[in-house]
Design a protein around this motif. Structure first.
Motif, PDB file in Angstrom:
ATOM      1  N   PHE A 132       0.834  -1.198   0.000  1.00  0.00           N
ATOM      2  CA  PHE A 132       0.000   0.000   0.000  1.00  0.00           C
ATOM      3  C   PHE A 132       0.870   1.249   0.000  1.00  0.00           C
ATOM      4  CE2 PHE A 132      -2.129  -3.317   2.522  1.00  0.00           C
ATOM      5  CZ  PHE A 132      -3.260  -3.512   1.732  1.00  0.00           C
TER       6      PHE A 132
ATOM      7  N   GLU B   1      -2.458   5.155   2.278  1.00  0.00           N
ATOM      8  CA  GLU B   1      -3.371   4.020   2.430  1.00  0.00           C
ATOM      9  C   GLU B   1      -2.990   3.195   3.664  1.00  0.00           C
ATOM     10  OE1 GLU B   1      -4.252   3.304  -2.362  1.00  0.00           O
ATOM     11  OE2 GLU B   1      -2.717   2.142  -1.301  1.00  0.00           O
TER      12      GLU B   1
ATOM     13  N   SER C 159      -3.890   5.079   6.795  1.00  0.00           N
ATOM     14  CA  SER C 159      -5.351   5.116   6.954  1.00  0.00           C
ATOM     15  C   SER C 159      -5.878   3.801   7.506  1.00  0.00           C
ATOM     16  CB  SER C 159      -6.027   5.420   5.605  1.00  0.00           C
ATOM     17  OG  SER C 159      -5.654   6.684   5.123  1.00  0.00           O
TER      18      SER C 159
ATOM     19  N   GLU D 228      -7.608  -5.193   0.191  1.00  0.00           N
ATOM     20  CA  GLU D 228      -7.394  -4.323  -0.962  1.00  0.00           C
ATOM     21  C   GLU D 228      -8.690  -3.654  -1.420  1.00  0.00           C
ATOM     22  OE1 GLU D 228      -5.277  -2.277  -3.653  1.00  0.00           O
ATOM     23  OE2 GLU D 228      -4.349  -3.721  -2.309  1.00  0.00           O
TER      24      GLU D 228
ATOM     25  N   LYS E 188      -9.258  -1.305   2.848  1.00  0.00           N
ATOM     26  CA  LYS E 188      -8.462  -0.140   2.437  1.00  0.00           C
ATOM     27  C   LYS E 188      -9.359   0.999   1.963  1.00  0.00           C
ATOM     28  CE  LYS E 188      -6.751   0.439  -1.630  1.00  0.00           C
ATOM     29  NZ  LYS E 188      -6.006   0.251  -2.903  1.00  0.00           N
ATOM     30  N   ARG E 189     -10.303   0.698   1.090  1.00  0.00           N
ATOM     31  CA  ARG E 189     -11.169   1.739   0.527  1.00  0.00           C
ATOM     32  C   ARG E 189     -12.039   2.381   1.595  1.00  0.00           C
ATOM     33  NH1 ARG E 189     -13.197  -1.214  -5.115  1.00  0.00           N
ATOM     34  NH2 ARG E 189     -11.140  -1.239  -6.143  1.00  0.00           N
TER      35      ARG E 189
ATOM     36  N   THR F  89      -9.719   4.657   3.937  1.00  0.00           N
ATOM     37  CA  THR F  89      -9.298   5.927   3.336  1.00  0.00           C
ATOM     38  C   THR F  89     -10.488   6.862   3.130  1.00  0.00           C
ATOM     39  OG1 THR F  89      -9.418   4.856   1.150  1.00  0.00           O
ATOM     40  CG2 THR F  89      -7.267   4.972   2.197  1.00  0.00           C
TER      41      THR F  89
END
Length: 517
Positions: free
Chosen positions: A91, A95, A98, A257, A261-262, A265
């Motif tokens: 990452f 990222e 976060s 992923e 992660k999304r 963030t």
């Protein structure tokens, strides 16, 4: 076809550690929930005795871990890459930070940031006058202190060993016992001793996850009931819980992923928007001034708080003394979870990058959150708009939050945004928890693969069922205290993993052969 799928799912889980952990939690919690008041009195008396006898131990424990983290970061071990030195990290730094922030602070910061100061203002340390302006400043200072370097050192310091066995040694099992193999030996690790260590880890994490889900719900329901002008019922609590379950199950199912992660963030941006909204619509100048005062007060008194035991007062215990020990003890129960998750997400990072990111990124965000949310609450108290201390003394502190938010312009919008940010923060904590438990109990090779999606859903369902049962029968409060008590054996395991990380890197001379060019 269905039988083959069922057999495949059964092979995914190591029942030798999963079932004993689950059974022990139920065996402990069901009798305690049937006699809740008596069991709480017993457990609290045990905890109070620990505070009385072992306060100094928890304080030195946190400080030693922080010192160990700084040593590993700035010594020759700090440049060791956790993976192939030729590969890029999984990452970007933003990222990565976060993800660790979302895992590290969760929705708890939304509660402590706004109202934790009230407990200290009512019962301040160092002979300060209760409910005075100085007591209020000590309150917000302490709110920042509990989200500072010691607690994040507790969270991360088992991670170097876990990351090393996973990304450098390429061991298939992502277990605490596996990380300590170089110390405990093959016979102990592969035998009953290794099983005991791994079961102990799962007990602390499963119980902690259930408590987090159960105790995180009031942050949402208290604001939701004020927004909709309705009463809190178990039905509403169940609906909120189910929504959370869907969110963190989907995120955990998608993996780090695509899901974790999304979501992490996105929530950093959303939380930043909430902070700007409060500064703009609320008393922004006061909040910035008070934030500056609080940071200065914390810097000036950081060592006083770090070593505070109130030893000269033989007749009473202040809130800071008892709460800080509980906070460190409760953090210890989560330490292995944070470390295992940090290890999994730190592929390609150096030991220094992993430790310092976990020490600095969540700390900075926590201080900002405490400055903005706590500053708003303090302003409303000082101006008399909300008698927060009276609300806290007569009710749960979390119920004061909607009263504070309702004083702002566009209060409905801010309250909705606050609910969404809190919900996503808790979601990112629980999806990370679900993912980690699935990885920990999996029979698959975790150095090559992610834990099975089916296994992640199974774990999410178990955490939810456990939380709902305990919420209904009244077993959450005893489990919360038990989780705090579980920190004692975890402390021993943590120190073992730190020594194991150093020993493995020494044996491999990793500071020579496993560094970036």
């Amino acid at each position: 076809m269905e039988n083959k799928t069922l057999q495949k799912n059964r092979k995914l889980i190591d029942y030798g550690i999963f079932l004993p952990a689950l059974l022990i939690i139920l065996i402990i919690c069901i009798p305690f929930s049937l006699y809740e008041s008596e069991s709480l009195a017993l457990l609290n008396s045990i905890f109070d005795k620990i505070v009385e006898v072992f306060s100094w131990g928890y304080i030195w424990y946190a400080l030693i871990l922080l010192a160990a983290g700084l040593y590993l970061s700035f010594s020759k071990y700090g440049k060791v890459v956790l993976g192939d030195p030729k590969e890029k990290p999984s990452f970007t730094m933003f990222e990565y930070a976060s993800i660790l922030i979302a895992m590290g602070i969760g929705s708890t910061i939304m509660r402590t940031g706004m109202v934790q100061w009230t407990q200290v203002a009512i019962d301040p340390p160092f002979g300060v006058q209760p409910e005075s302006s100085e007591a209020v400043l000590w309150g917000n200072t302490y709110s920042m202190f509990i989200w500072s370097f010691q607690v994040f050192a507790i969270f991360v310091m088992a991670a170097p060993a876990m990351a090393y066995i996973l990304h450098v040694k390429k061991r298939p099992l992502m277990r605490i016992s596996e990380a300590c193999r170089c110390i405990l030996g093959d016979r102990f690790t592969d035998g009953i001793g290794g099983k005991v260590i791994d079961v102990l880890f799962l007990i602390s994490i499963l119980s902690g996850a259930a408590v987090t889900l159960g105790l995180g719900t009031p942050i949402i329901t208290s604001n939701l009931t004020n927004l909709l002008n309705i009463e809190v019922t178990f039905g509403m609590t169940m609906i909120v819980t189910i929504i959370w379950v869907v969110l963190f199950s989907v995120s955990a199912y998608l993996g780090i992923e695509k899901g974790i992660k999304r979501l992490s963030t996105f929530n950093i941006y959303l939380a930043g928007g909430l902070a700007i909204f409060i500064l703009t619509a609320g008393p922004g100048i006061f909040i910035l001034d008070f934030f500056t005062d609080t940071v200065g007060h914390l810097v000036n008194h950081y060592f006083s708080l770090s070593f505070y035991t109130n030893s000269t007062d033989l007749n009473s215990t202040t809130h800071i003394q008892s709460h800080m020990i509980f906070w460190f003890a409760y953090s210890a129960t989560w330490a292995m979870l944070h470390s295992v998750f940090a290890a999994k997400t730190s592929k390609g990072r150096t030991v220094k990058e992993m430790i310092l990111t976990y020490l600095l990124a969540p700390t900075m965000i926590s201080w900002v959150a405490t400055g903005v949310l706590g500053g708003l609450g303090v302003h409303r108290f000082l101006t008399g708009e909300v008698n927060i201390l009276q609300l806290v003394e007569s009710n749960q502190p979390v119920n004061a939050i909607p009263n504070i938010l309702m004083t702002l312009p566009w209060s409905e919008v801010i309250m909705i945004l606050f609910i969404v940010v809190s919900m996503i923060f808790l979601t990112t904590t629980l999806d990370s928890t679900t993912y980690t438990i699935a990885a920990y109990t999996s029979r698959q090779n975790m150095s090559k693969y992610e834990p099975s999606r089916n296994l992640r859903i199974i774990v999410a369902a178990i955490i939810t069922t456990l939380a709902l049962i305990l919420m209904q029968i009244g077993g959450l409060a005893p489990l919360e205290v038990i989780s705090g008590l579980m920190g004692l054996p975890i402390i021993v395991i943590q120190f073992l993993t730190i020594y194991a990380a150093k020993k493995m890197m020494d044996q491999d001379k990793a500071w020579i052969y496993n560094i970036r060019g």
